[in-house]
Enzyme design. Structure first.
Site, PDB file in Angstrom:
ATOM      1  N   GLY A   1      53.018  56.932  25.800  1.00 41.76           N
ATOM      2  CA  GLY A   1      52.515  55.722  25.158  1.00 41.76           C
ATOM      3  C   GLY A   1      53.611  54.706  24.894  1.00 41.76           C
ATOM      4  O   GLY A   1      53.440  53.509  25.139  1.00 41.76           O
TER       5      GLY A   1
ATOM      6  N   ASP B   1      44.100  55.726  12.781  1.00 42.37           N
ATOM      7  CA  ASP B   1      43.956  57.176  12.640  1.00 42.37           C
ATOM      8  C   ASP B   1      42.678  57.565  13.367  1.00 42.37           C
ATOM      9  O   ASP B   1      41.573  57.357  12.859  1.00 42.37           O
ATOM     10  CB  ASP B   1      43.886  57.557  11.164  1.00 42.37           C
ATOM     11  CG  ASP B   1      43.781  59.059  10.952  1.00 42.37           C
ATOM     12  OD1 ASP B   1      43.688  59.803  11.959  1.00 42.37           O
ATOM     13  OD2 ASP B   1      43.778  59.500   9.784  1.00 42.37           O
TER      14      ASP B   1
ATOM     15  N   TYR C   1      39.868  80.649  16.567  1.00 43.32           N
ATOM     16  CA  TYR C   1      40.244  79.354  17.141  1.00 43.32           C
ATOM     17  C   TYR C   1      41.197  79.511  18.319  1.00 43.32           C
ATOM     18  O   TYR C   1      42.188  80.245  18.228  1.00 43.32           O
ATOM     19  CB  TYR C   1      40.909  78.505  16.055  1.00 43.32           C
ATOM     20  CG  TYR C   1      41.085  77.052  16.449  1.00 43.32           C
ATOM     21  CD1 TYR C   1      39.999  76.197  16.549  1.00 43.32           C
ATOM     22  CD2 TYR C   1      42.354  76.526  16.700  1.00 43.32           C
ATOM     23  CE1 TYR C   1      40.159  74.865  16.891  1.00 43.32           C
ATOM     24  CE2 TYR C   1      42.526  75.198  17.030  1.00 43.32           C
ATOM     25  CZ  TYR C   1      41.417  74.377  17.134  1.00 43.32           C
ATOM     26  OH  TYR C   1      41.579  73.061  17.483  1.00 43.32           O
TER      27      TYR C   1
ATOM     28  N   SER D   1      55.981  57.754  20.599  1.00 44.35           N
ATOM     29  CA  SER D   1      56.951  58.316  21.533  1.00 44.35           C
ATOM     30  C   SER D   1      56.226  58.659  22.827  1.00 44.35           C
ATOM     31  O   SER D   1      55.042  58.373  22.986  1.00 44.35           O
ATOM     32  CB  SER D   1      57.606  59.571  20.944  1.00 44.35           C
ATOM     33  OG  SER D   1      56.621  60.562  20.682  1.00 44.35           O
ATOM     34  N   GLY D   2      56.963  59.276  23.746  1.00 42.37           N
ATOM     35  CA  GLY D   2      56.342  59.776  24.968  1.00 42.37           C
ATOM     36  C   GLY D   2      55.780  58.703  25.883  1.00 42.37           C
ATOM     37  O   GLY D   2      56.287  57.569  25.949  1.00 42.37           O
TER      38      GLY D   2
ATOM     39  N   ALA E   1      51.599  55.428  20.468  1.00 42.28           N
ATOM     40  CA  ALA E   1      52.775  54.929  21.181  1.00 42.28           C
ATOM     41  C   ALA E   1      54.064  55.176  20.406  1.00 42.28           C
ATOM     42  O   ALA E   1      55.078  54.531  20.655  1.00 42.28           O
ATOM     43  CB  ALA E   1      52.621  53.435  21.467  1.00 42.28           C
TER      44      ALA E   1
END
Length: 340
Positions: free
Chosen positions: A83, A129, A221, A80-81, A78
């Site tokens: 969240g 994390d 990848y 930014s954005g 949360a």
């Protein structure tokens, strides 16, 4: 014959609208050898295009107003954005909001900022994390009760790396960490809701990509493909939660939102390209509405995939219950193996 579900997404409708107008204008100029409109009507035409396109990109709206006091909401990612917007709105509605962010000091600082933005709402920040199973467990042990769990955090990496537990980092952050957190909180979630923020990108997954060890990406990848796989796993997770435990679990595509931190790990030129594409995307405020819809609305359907504040048909692969069960079992096995 059913139309592909992607054709109903606001960003796709916007892209089609702008493309038709752009190439239509070129064809008209080519046939007539000149642009038929005067400067005044050209400006009017562009203005009309802007308003129509704006309406297409915004999509449906959901603005909750019903108070939810005495409810505890957990939101991952949360800073930014989406969240952050959801945390602010839910705090304004009277909920106790717990945000999970890397670093305890940072989490407390962001929580204080969101509390001020919500005009005095209760927001608490804890260190979380998602790339560390031990850290996820420590976070879960601090939670006394939960009514709504919003698995929102997401990462998009361009290079292969593994977590401290030896799991591919992007898949670990987007999927495994959320799976483990939900599993630990499940005894307190029997009558609550779980909301998994997935993505339209899950449509890009091919059956050949369904190897959750991700060995096929170690040498070459493909960050976008791993991201898509992790978002497909989020859909599987929600549907299996409802099927196995009767939990009200929802998955969703928030919309194509350019102004989030998700693009922060991409090369500069790709970030610039995405900024140009912002004309067909939603704002963060608009993108948060489907998350709030799944968290609060009675019209949201447990076990289903949502987009644009309504139930939406996911990809054919996402609706495969056998593969959903396989994904659940593989993720559970991986956590048991690594958590030891």
């Amino acid at each position: 014959m059913k139309l592909h579900p992607l054709l109903f997404e606001p960003e796709i409708l916007s892209f089609l609208f702008l493309s038709i107008n752009f190439f239509g204008s070129i064809i008209v100029c080519f046939i007539l050898r000149t642009w038929p409109l005067s400067i005044f009507f050209t400006c009017l035409y562009i203005l009309l295009m802007f308003f129509v396109n704006h309406g297409l990109t915004c999509g449906r709206h959901y603005l909750p107003i019903k108070k939810i006091p005495n409810q505890t909401v957990i939101i991952t990612g949360a800073t930014s954005g989406i969240g952050r917007v959801c945390a602010r709105r839910l705090a304004q509605l009277g909920a106790k909001v717990i945000i999970g962010i890397r670093g305890q000091e940072r989490a407390e600082k962001v929580a204080e900022e969101i509390s001020k933005e919500s005009l005095g709402g209760t927001v608490i920040g804890y260190d979380l994390d998602l790339s560390s199973l031990e850290n996820v467990k420590n976070f879960a042990e601090r939670i006394d009760s939960v009514d709504i769990l919003i698995n929102n955090a997401g990462s998009l990496y361009e290079t292969y790396s593994v977590t401290i537990d030896g799991i591919e980092k992007q898949f670990a952050t987007n999927c495994v960490g959320h799976f483990y957190l939900t599993q630990l909180l499940l005894p307190r979630l029997k009558h609550g809701r779980v909301v998994n923020v997935s993505s339209i990108a899950h449509h890009l997954v091919r059956p050949a990509d369904l190897d959750y060890s991700l060995r096929q990406f170690k040498d070459k990848y493909h960050g976008s493909r791993v991201y898509a796989l992790s978002k497909l796993a989020q859909i599987y997770h929600a549907s299996e939660l409802t099927r196995r435990y009767g939990v009200k679990a929802y998955s969703l595509h928030p919309g194509t939102i350019i102004s989030t931190n998700l693009q922060r790990n991409r090369p500069f030129f790709r970030r610039v390209a995405f900024q140009i594409l912002s004309m067909i995307g939603k704002t963060v405020e608009q993108g948060s509405m489907t998350t709030l819809f799944c968290a609060l609305s009675d019209d949201a359907k447990p076990g289903c995939y949502h987009s644009d504040c309504q139930v939406r048909r996911s990809s054919q692969l996402a609706m495969d219950t056998r593969r959903a069960e396989q994904c659940w079992n593989e993720t559970e096995r991986l956590i048991k193996e690594k958590a030891k």
